[in-house]
Write an enzyme that holds these catalytic residues in place. Structure first.
Site, PDB file in Angstrom:
ATOM      1  N   TYR A   6       0.975  -1.116  -0.071  1.00 57.01           N
ATOM      2  CA  TYR A   6      -0.061  -0.064  -0.054  1.00 57.01           C
ATOM      3  C   TYR A   6       0.895   1.096   0.111  1.00 57.01           C
ATOM      4  CZ  TYR A   6      -3.057   3.828   1.390  1.00 57.01           C
ATOM      5  OH  TYR A   6      -3.696   4.768   1.608  1.00 57.01           O
TER       6      TYR A   6
ATOM      7  N   GLU B 130      -3.512   7.570  -3.943  1.00 60.70           N
ATOM      8  CA  GLU B 130      -3.272   6.045  -3.139  1.00 60.70           C
ATOM      9  C   GLU B 130      -3.157   5.262  -4.349  1.00 60.70           C
ATOM     10  OE1 GLU B 130      -6.098   5.022   0.253  1.00 60.70           O
ATOM     11  OE2 GLU B 130      -6.868   4.045  -1.504  1.00 60.70           O
TER      12      GLU B 130
END
Ligand code: GDP
Ligand code: MN
Length: 390
Positions: free
Chosen positions: A109, A197
């Site tokens: 991530y 993101e």
């Protein structure tokens, strides 16, 4: 403003962040050409909607033949996708991104956002990327690496190296990670982003880093200086009422309570909502008609609130600083004349010409409760709306 995954990935590529090869389609007819163009024998069909959780909602599907791609695409196009992050109605699927399937070794991530607590642009990274990142963040927060960038400095290559090290990346991958993170930071700062993101950022079997997903939110207040980003807006993904509201410079957000609120100023709107909750009610919306509002804008706002299905009462709370309360009262009356009044309404006015405004309302032929005190107004509307919904 949100953009689609395929748009985020185009931006990524412009800043040298690698993504899987993909083709955007909006009809089934475009599929076979798309698959041949991509080559290989595994494809991923990805619904392009402005929400996360698409994997869990059945909007990201791995296919092992062109026939399967066609079947899945047919099922998805033209329908609404419901995910854990949407409401029950979901969002319309008008486009699909078809991508070449990847051999995933690890799912990381990587994200950047403005941390309001530390007042810094903050890098978030984790070895535990993928569809359960929210669970990782809430249950094992120590697995999320956080790094705040000095607002007077910049994100350095050394900072990126240190984050790469914490992610246990080999030298080859650390080098790619360094480039990816520096590019993300550049997008963030040059495009006035509020959140960016990559989840998951994958390590492939071929030992490369690829952005398998992309999410970017832009600061609406800075969009005026990014003509290229404004072009990416897709209004089909926006809430009907919120869209209408923004056309009239109203700040409107639908909520799931029963008391419609009309307030001038965001802070006052928050306080009003709190007070409604405090006295046992629940707000149906957040609505800020703005500091220097006009009678026309009030009329528009009033119309919007009345069309919300779950509303059983309306609370108007206006502080007349720049705006005059008697003008607001006129706006309310105009709106009622135009769209009618089927719900109990309490109006609290304070500030410039408040007494005149309240008198105008109580003299009118409509059943309007007027109140100078906010607490009393909140108590009154909670009682009236409970009665109404009986
Ligand atoms: P989100 O659920 O809206 O965040 O959508 P993502 O684009 O992140 O996709 C969800 C999940 O699908 C990812 O976390 C991956 O595990 C999986 N996925 C996406 N593309 C591929 C692929 O090419 N190959 C494989 N094996 N899995 C994929
Ligand atoms: Mn994702």
């Amino acid at each position: 403003m949100h953009i689609h995954e395929y748009q985020a990935k185009t931006l990524f590529n412009q800043f040298s962040i690698k993504t899987p090869k993909g083709v955007l389609v909006s009809t089934v007819e475009q599929l076979s050409k798309a698959c041949s163009e991509l080559g290989g024998s595994v494809w991923v069909v990805k619904a392009q909607v402005h929400t996360g959780g698409r994997g869990k909602g059945g909007g990201v599907i791995l296919c092992h033949s062109m026939a399967e791609v066609a079947h899945v695409a047919e099922q998805l196009l033209g329908t609404q996708l419901v995910t854990p992050q949407t409401d029950a109605k979901g969002l319309p699927i008008n486009q699909l991104l078809i991508e070449a399937g990847q051999n995933i070794e690890r799912e990381l991530y990587l994200g950047l956002l403005v941390d309001r607590q530390t007042q810094k642009i903050t890098v978030l990274a984790s070895t535990e990327g993928g569809m359960d990142i929210e669970k990782v963040a809430s249950e094992t927060p120590d697995k999320i690496i956080k790094f705040g960038v000095d607002p007077l400095g910049t994100l350095s290559s050394q900072d990126c190296d240190s984050i790469a090290q914490q992610l246990n990346l080999t030298d080859t991958l650390a080098k790619q990670f360094n480039q990816t993170l520096l590019s993300l930071y550049e997008i963030f700062t040059t495009k006035d982003v509020s959140l960016i993101e990559i989840n998951p950022l994958i390590v492939t079997a071929e030992n490369t880093l690829l952005a398998l997903d992309g999410k970017i939110d832009f600061d609406d207040n800075a969009l005026y200086r990014h003509e290229d980003i404004l072009q990416l807006r897709d209004t089909s993904q926006e809430d009907e009422k919120e869209k209408k509201a923004s056309e009239h410079q109203l700040n409107y957000i639908s909520l799931d309570g029963t008391i419609g609120c009309m307030v001038n100023g965001a802070g006052l709107a928050m306080a009003t909502m709190d007070l409604i909750e405090h006295h046992g009610g629940s707000p149906a919306n957040f609505l800020d008609v703005g500091g220097g509002t006009t009678a026309q804008r009030v009329a528009k706002a009033f119309e919007l609130i009345q069309t919300e299905a779950n509303v059983s009462g309306i609370l108007v709370n206006i502080f007349g600083g720049i705006v005059r309360c008697d003008l607001i009262a006129q706006g309310i009356l105009q709106a009622i004349e135009k769209v009618g009044l089927s719900l109990p309404i309490v109006v609290r006015l304070e500030g410039t010409n408040a007494a005149q405004g309240l008198a105008l309302l109580s003299r009118s032929k409509y059943n309007i409760y007027t109140e100078a005190d906010l607490t009393q107004a909140a108590i009154k509307i909670v009682a009236l709306s409970q009665e109404q919904s009986k």
